[in-house]
Design an enzyme around this catalytic site. Structure first.
Site, PDB file in Angstrom:
ATOM      1  CB  SER A  32      -0.957   0.008   1.196  1.00 50.83           C
ATOM      2  OG  SER A  32      -0.259  -0.149   2.403  1.00 50.83           O
ATOM      3  CG  ASN A 119      -4.411  -4.398  13.026  1.00 55.06           C
ATOM      4  OD1 ASN A 119      -3.802  -4.353  11.960  1.00 55.06           O
ATOM      5  ND2 ASN A 119      -4.764  -5.540  13.602  1.00 55.06           N
ATOM      6  CG  HIS A 165     -41.385  22.153 -11.993  1.00 52.32           C
ATOM      7  ND1 HIS A 165     -41.594  20.833 -11.660  1.00 52.32           N
ATOM      8  CD2 HIS A 165     -42.066  22.886 -11.076  1.00 52.32           C
ATOM      9  CE1 HIS A 165     -42.386  20.775 -10.600  1.00 52.32           C
ATOM     10  NE2 HIS A 165     -42.681  22.011 -10.220  1.00 52.32           N
ATOM     11  CB  SER A 286     -14.384  23.909 -30.106  1.00 56.79           C
ATOM     12  OG  SER A 286     -14.382  23.057 -31.235  1.00 56.79           O
ATOM     13  CE  LYS A 292     -19.465  25.627 -28.623  1.00 51.38           C
ATOM     14  NZ  LYS A 292     -19.472  24.157 -28.656  1.00 51.38           N
ATOM     15  CG  ASN A 294     -16.975  24.657 -25.432  1.00 52.11           C
ATOM     16  OD1 ASN A 294     -18.001  25.138 -25.912  1.00 52.11           O
ATOM     17  ND2 ASN A 294     -16.127  23.930 -26.128  1.00 52.11           N
ATOM     18  CD  GLU A 299     -19.215  21.375 -20.408  1.00 53.18           C
ATOM     19  OE1 GLU A 299     -19.973  20.858 -21.227  1.00 53.18           O
ATOM     20  OE2 GLU A 299     -18.147  21.918 -20.736  1.00 53.18           O
ATOM     21  CE1 TYR A 326      -6.375  -3.049   8.939  1.00 50.98           C
ATOM     22  CE2 TYR A 326      -5.547  -5.277   8.619  1.00 50.98           C
ATOM     23  CZ  TYR A 326      -5.657  -3.962   8.198  1.00 50.98           C
ATOM     24  OH  TYR A 326      -5.044  -3.570   7.032  1.00 50.98           O
ATOM     25  CD  GLN A 331      -2.935  -2.494   2.086  1.00 49.75           C
ATOM     26  OE1 GLN A 331      -2.319  -2.867   3.079  1.00 49.75           O
ATOM     27  NE2 GLN A 331      -2.647  -2.947   0.881  1.00 49.75           N
TER      28      GLN A 331
END
Ligand code: ARG
Length: 467
Positions: A32, A119, A165, A286, A292, A294, A299, A326, A331
């Site tokens: 790890s 642990n 809405h 773009s 464009k 964006n 996003e 444990y 992990q």
């Protein structure tokens, strides 16, 4: 003989009972260190507190403790400056640091792990890391609140169409709109604080699962590490990852708030809406369409929420079938937890950049403010104040809106007086006082509403709370 056997599984602190070497593929599968190296500072902080406590209860001499603290500090500097050597055989950050200490100090280093297991050590390290991360998130939430508050002040005179809405509903002050996000973020901050409070109990001293026969002083360690108390059940704490799951939930809700806001601003920045101008600095172009611009940052804030919600899901599934205490499964808690924090911290930072940089296009908003009969509900409430039952008033105004639509009139105020009077005799000349978005906004009264005085009061209150 025994001694030689130990050396066959060189450098494994747990190698005593093993005769054969670990398969390299197993080392690669079980390591790890590739991700828990992020815990190094917290591991060292925990180890120093542990060593000082061991000296306090005479399990270490003062000199041994000094050497250990000194050695750990050197290791920290080596890691921070990139001079520390990582090796897959050393599995995780805990064994790396302990092995490095033993390399430096020999037998004195071999005493650090007294009355401790990985642990309770890993639970402690991860709590310390998570606590710092929660504090960072809180600071970023406050910074974003400050950005929204700034926008509320910049655009306090602008009136927006409010939506339900995603259909035009009632007019709201822009300040009211921005303060709505300040409120959401305030709840996020209170969840962070709540989560931190429950987290802040020391696991160390639970040892492997049952505690220890050695005379440790856990309260001493808790105090040194800034914990409010000591976990009362050793079996519970070495398996407890509630704090990680709770954090992931708190982060998920933050990410969800950001995602909804980002979606709203993506819509607002379309040509169709034109409510918002996003500066070049926060947009991208773009590669094929030269015209464009964006809203990619928005996003991606919306999109990255998926990772955070995914992390919560991963953690829930990870722990759902685990017996006490444990299990190595645990992990796997770190990659999703780290990723959820990294993602939310980055999103909060960028959200503040967007809020600071975006310009509300008051001219374009105003041009179309008469569309959607935003004053219809105010007119209905005018009738209610004149003693007309709500259901009746609703019908009357609905009928008037229908008349406007039939005749192609954009505003209720465009109807002749006759039509008002015919629809209901209580609709006298007084209606002019509540028609039109400006009047409609001013007519609000209730606590928490978009009434100008109320919004002003809320602004003041937030200004006092957020520096
Ligand atoms: N790398 C392990 C983890 O993150 C440390 C604990 C290992 N404990 C053990 N008994 N194998 O969970």
């Amino acid at each position: 003989m025994m001694y030689r056997e130990c050396h066959r599984v060189a450098s494994k602190p747990w190698g005593g009972r093993f005769e054969g070497r670990t398969d390299r593929r197993v080392e690669e599968f079980t390591e790890s260190i590739s991700f828990d190296r992020r815990l190094f500072e917290h591991d060292i902080r925990g180890s120093i507190a542990h060593a000082r406590m061991l000296a306090q209860v005479n399990l270490l001499t003062a000199t041994e403790c000094d050497k250990i603290v000194q050695g750990l500090s050197e290791i920290q500097a080596e890691i921070e400056t990139g001079r520390f050597a990582y090796a897959l055989e050393r599995e995780d950050i805990h064994m790396h640091i302990e092995s490095a200490l033993i390399d430096k100090l020999g037998d004195v280093g071999r005493k650090l792990h007294t009355a401790r297991s990985r642990n309770d050590q890993v639970a402690t390290d991860l709590k310390l890391w998570t606590r710092d991360a929660l504090d960072r998130v809180d600071a970023r939430l406050e910074a974003l609140q400050r950005a929204f508050l700034g926008a509320a002040e910049r655009y306090r005179d602008v009136i927006l169409p409010g939506y339900t809405h995603l259909q035009r509903a009632q007019p709201v002050l822009a300040a009211h709109y921005f303060l709505a996000y300040v409120e959401k973020l305030a709840r996020d901050r209170s969840r962070v604080a709540d989560c931190r409070k429950r987290l802040n109990v020391l696991p160390l001293g639970a040892a492997a699962l049952a505690g220890t026969t050695l005379p440790i002083d856990r309260a001493h360690v808790a105090e040194a590490l800034g914990f409010d108390g000591v976990a009362a059940n050793s079996l519970d704490v070495s398996s407890d990852r509630d704090f990680a799951l709770e954090s992931a939930f708190v982060l998920s809700l933050i990410a969800t708030h950001l995602s909804g806001w980002a979606e709203e601003w993506v819509i607002w920045s379309t040509q169709e809406f034109s409510f918002l101008a996003l500066p070049d600095a926060i947009c991208t172009g773009s590669s094929i369409m030269p015209q464009k611009k964006n809203p990619d940052v928005l996003e991606l804030i919306r999109g990255r929420s998926a990772r955070v919600l995914g992390a919560l899901q991963t953690l829930l599934v990870l722990v759902k079938g685990l017996p006490l205490a444990y299990n190595r499964d645990l992990q796997e808690d770190k990659p999703p937890l780290f990723d959820a924090f990294d993602t939310v911290e980055a999103c909060l930072d960028l959200a503040a950049v967007v809020v600071d940089g975006a310009k509300l296009r008051a001219d374009r908003i105003n041009e179309r403010l008469d569309e959607g009969y935003l004053d219809a509900t105010t007119l209905m409430e005018y009738l209610i104040k004149e003693g007309v039952p709500q259901r009746t008033a609703h019908e009357v105004i609905g009928h008037l809106v229908g008349l406007c639509e039939q005749r192609g009139l954009k505003r209720l105020a465009d109807l002749p007086d006759d039509d008002f009077a015919r629809a209901n005799p209580k609709l006298g000349p007084g209606v002019k006082k509540v028609l039109g978005v400006d009047n409609a906004v001013k007519a609000f009264q209730s606590y928490g509403s978009t009434a100008p005085g109320e919004v002003e009061r809320q602004l003041e209150a937030w200004r006092a709370r957020i520096l």
